[in-house]
Design an enzyme around this catalytic site. Structure first.
Site, PDB file in Angstrom:
ATOM      1  N   GLU A  91      54.376  19.119  68.817  1.00  0.00           N
ATOM      2  CA  GLU A  91      53.988  18.591  70.122  1.00  0.00           C
ATOM      3  C   GLU A  91      55.201  18.039  70.872  1.00  0.00           C
ATOM      4  O   GLU A  91      55.345  18.260  72.064  1.00  0.00           O
ATOM      5  CB  GLU A  91      52.943  17.490  69.881  1.00  0.00           C
ATOM      6  CG  GLU A  91      52.204  17.031  71.092  1.00  0.00           C
ATOM      7  CD  GLU A  91      51.182  18.041  71.606  1.00  0.00           C
ATOM      8  OE1 GLU A  91      51.086  19.141  71.025  1.00  0.00           O
ATOM      9  OE2 GLU A  91      50.515  17.727  72.595  1.00  0.00           O
ATOM     10  N   ASP A  92      56.050  17.335  70.160  1.00  0.00           N
ATOM     11  CA  ASP A  92      57.093  16.551  70.831  1.00  0.00           C
ATOM     12  C   ASP A  92      58.516  17.090  70.675  1.00  0.00           C
ATOM     13  O   ASP A  92      59.439  16.575  71.287  1.00  0.00           O
ATOM     14  CB  ASP A  92      57.087  15.103  70.308  1.00  0.00           C
ATOM     15  CG  ASP A  92      55.749  14.425  70.568  1.00  0.00           C
ATOM     16  OD1 ASP A  92      55.014  14.917  71.440  1.00  0.00           O
ATOM     17  OD2 ASP A  92      55.452  13.424  69.906  1.00  0.00           O
TER      18      ASP A  92
END
Ligand code: MN
Length: 717
Positions: A91-92
């Site tokens: 996600e990051d």
């Protein structure tokens, strides 16, 4: 890179320390190779998140460490622990699923991917019933229950560090936690987690109420501490005298549970008396009831407050005896009595199977374990004669045969597994289904037959005059879509058949020197009376469908005997817009300009063939069923026609042909390539849409101009 400021260096050292504690705790039950996997995931995650900080100022890696550490309490396996450490990298950071799979295996990659997918969808709706659907959607999307456990631990840690967030974000996350994640934890029997999530959500949703109650509770606690000690001692002594081995603890109720009680029963804080509770854990079930008896001897029970959740367990598997007693100075207090095993289930629910795993069993198939948990609950439920309905629901939730998708406005709809865009369209509204022409899933145009997945955002494009396609029946999954499509087609065919029937009858009447306008109501009534109570519309539909012959009906209307020799009816004009009452034969594909003939096939209506169609020629023996038809002069409809084309097999030739067809304003309905005898030539079959023979001639002429095209013919069989 500049040197880190002193605080960040300290925070980084802190994270390293926390990681070491995690490895140590994990090593208490995991195999060495799993701990090693966990260590390498930590190094990998630390590098991936390098330079990222949480709002708290901690290095980002401290968050996945905390999440992974929470899973230790449930003794989760190495793969889940590893996935927890990596749960935010996709996600990051720039890390891909493939990278995770290559380094940590397929299962870990699937788990991380599962958590990332859940992260992407947010609960926006304010409606209560939508919350239930959203919970189901989350469970449906998490194909592995470990994804949910990681997600819940992630949420708990985020809730614990929520104070640093912006107020509006805090409220949104707290509300989502209260409405979505806490109920999921409850459903899975994770009671401790359920209470923690509720308490934290309450604290952020109603900060003032939370503070007032916290202070009130602190005051009450100060007053009563001595008394609690006194009661603890008394209970322990009483149980010892009764020769019952037990562990007794004082238990404080959560602020949220006190608040809920005040709201539900409209009580003031002072009236919520049993803010203190005690828990007695004994070795087996008989000891539970013995302990209960002993306690009832010690303190007087409050009538109507005893609950036997051992005989009749709660839906999520929870078991205990609950009783309320008048303590010293008539202070009301609540006591829970349970065995050690019940205690573990009460705290860990679905995760208790990991806690109880026999040594040596494989941890690979955790889905099976979840099944076991559900199964054991089901069995215990049926023993106690309680309703198994809840568990059936839970089973459906965990292993759903439904998919949950978003409408463009963010509403959630549930559809049967395998449902397509057409099912969705009919679920929204019958009119949307009947008029849908295209669909978008997650903002991309897709075919209507596309199967939907949980979490998809679906949009349907409609056209005012669009109609359901009979071919949809081959792929729709929902009963609603199926029955609506059938209904529409039936109604449409009936109406169109009646219209055709009216025209057929008109032709037949004219041939008999009469005409539709010359028929009186009396003549109609007389005819219908003799037709078994059919309505005029039904009779006309019969004509259109070929169930009755127009000539015969026309004679009866005019009361002419069957034997009278008369002229054949004149020819019927075909416009191409007759719909389902009229079909163009698939054998010869007639187009305007072709000499044609009509055949009335029973239950199918009128079928148009070309004059020279060999298929039609075979059944010419029954002249009553054949009728003269002709094309309307100004039809601008498109008709399907088949052509076969031989071309040299060169790169890009198909594209050239397609471009040329588009140039001539024809449409391609379908293409099929036949591998020719040699690799030098290719045989290509097209179904094209043209207006008439002239149009077709124009198309074929321009196709012949393409150098690669060697031969082109129209197919009539
Ligand atoms: Mn996270």
């Amino acid at each position: 890179m500049n040197a880190l400021p002193v605080e960040q260096e300290a925070a980084s050292a802190q994270a390293t320390l926390e990681a070491d504690i995690l490895f140590k705790d994990a090593a208490s039950y995991l195999k060495q190779k799993d701990v090693n996997l966990l260590r390498s995931a930590y190094e990998f995650g630390k590098t991936a998140h390098l330079g990222q900080y949480r709002m708290t100022g901690d290095p980002y890696i401290s968050h996945p460490i905390a999440v992974s550490h929470m899973l230790v309490q449930w003794r989760l396996d190495g793969q889940a622990m590893t996935a927890a450490l990596l749960h935010d990298v996709m996600e990051d950071t720039a890390v891909t699923k493939k990278e995770i799979r290559d380094k940590f295996g397929k299962v870990v990659a699937e788990l991380v991917d599962g958590v990332s997918k859940l992260d992407k969808i947010e609960f926006e709706s304010q409606e209560h019933e939508q919350a239930e659907n959203f919970r189901k959607m989350l469970l449906a999307m998490a194909s592995d229950v470990r994804v949910i456990l990681i997600k819940l631990a992630d949420r708990l840690h985020n809730m614990r560090t929520l104070t640093v967030m912006q107020p509006h974000k805090r409220t949104r996350i707290a509300r989502e936690t209260m409405e979505i994640y806490a109920p999921i934890a409850n459903r899975l029997g994770l009671n401790k987690l359920y209470q923690d999530l509720q308490e934290l959500s309450f604290q952020h949703l109603y900060p003032n109420r939370y503070q007032v109650l916290t202070r009130a509770l602190a005051r009450a606690r100060g007053n009563r501490r001595e008394m609690v000690d006194k009661i603890l001692k008394a209970i322990r002594k009483q149980l010892k005298t009764s020769k019952i081995e037990a562990v007794v603890t004082g238990r404080e109720k959560t602020i949220y549970s006190i608040y809920k009680k005040m709201i539900e029963k409209a009580l003031s804080f002072a009236e919520v008396y049993d803010i203190y509770g005690f828990r007695v854990i004994v070795k087996d079930v008989p000891a539970c009831y013995l302990a209960l008896g002993a306690l009832h001897q010690l303190y007087k029970p409050i009538p109507g407050k005893f609950k036997d959740y051992i005989a009749i367990r709660k839906d999520n598997g929870y078991q205990s005896l609950h009783t309320s007693l008048f303590g010293p100075l008539s202070t009301p207090m609540e006591v829970q009595i349970r065995t050690q095993e019940m205690h573990k289930i009460a705290e860990a629910g679905v995760a208790s199977h990991w806690l109880y795993k026999e040594s040596g069993t494989s941890l690979s198939d955790l889905q099976t374990k979840t099944h076991q948990w559900l199964q054991s609950l089901l069995e215990m439920q049926s023993e106690s004669g309680n309703s198994a309905e809840f568990l059936e629901h839970l089973k459906v939730d965990l292993f759903p045969d439904e998919v949950y998708v978003f409408t463009p406005k963010g509403r959630i709809m549930s559809l049967p597994h395998g449902a397509t865009c057409v099912d969705f369209a009919y679920a929204v509204h019958t009119d949307i289904g009947n008029r849908c022409v295209a669909s978008k899933v997650n903002h991309e145009l897709v075919p209507l037959r596309t199967e939907l997945k949980s979490g998809d955002r679906v949009e349907v494009i409609t056209a005012a005059h669009a109609k359901p396609n009979p071919a949809w029946l081959s792929f729709v999954k929902s009963g609603k879509a199926r029955s609506r499509i059938r209904h529409f087609l039936k109604t449409m065919q009936y109406e169109e058949s009646a219209m055709l029937g009216e025209r057929l009858l008109g032709q037949a009447l004219i041939a008999l020197q009469s005409g539709p306008d010359k028929i009186t109501e009396e003549q109609w009534e007389r005819l219908l009376k003799g037709s078994g109570g059919k309505s005029r519309q039904e009779l006309l539909a019969d004509l259109g469908l070929g169930k009755q012959l127009a000539v015969v009906v026309a004679r009866r209307l005019l009361s002419i005997g069957d034997g009278d020799a008369t002229r054949q009816p004149g020819s019927l004009v075909i416009r191409g817009s007759e719909g389902m009452a009229l079909q163009f034969a698939k054998c010869c594909h007639p187009i305007p300009g072709d000499p044609i003939i009509g055949f009335l096939r029973k239950d199918h209506g009128l079928i148009i063939h070309t004059h020279d169609c060999p298929v039609a020629r075979k059944s010419r023996s029954d002249p009553d069923k054949w009728m003269d038809v002709e094309w309307a002069p100004d039809s601008k409809k498109l008709f399907a026609v088949n052509i076969k084309l031989l071309a040299s097999n060169e790169r890009g030739v198909l594209a050239k042909i397609a471009a040329e067809i588009a140039q001539t304003e024809s449409n391609i309905e379908s293409v099929s390539l036949e591998p020719g005898d040699s690799s030098v030539y290719a045989e290509i079959n097209f179904t094209l849409q043209v207006i008439d023979r002239l149009h077709l001639a124009r198309v074929m002429r321009s196709l012949r101009r393409i150098p690669e095209v060697i031969r082109i013919i129209r197919l009539k069989t």
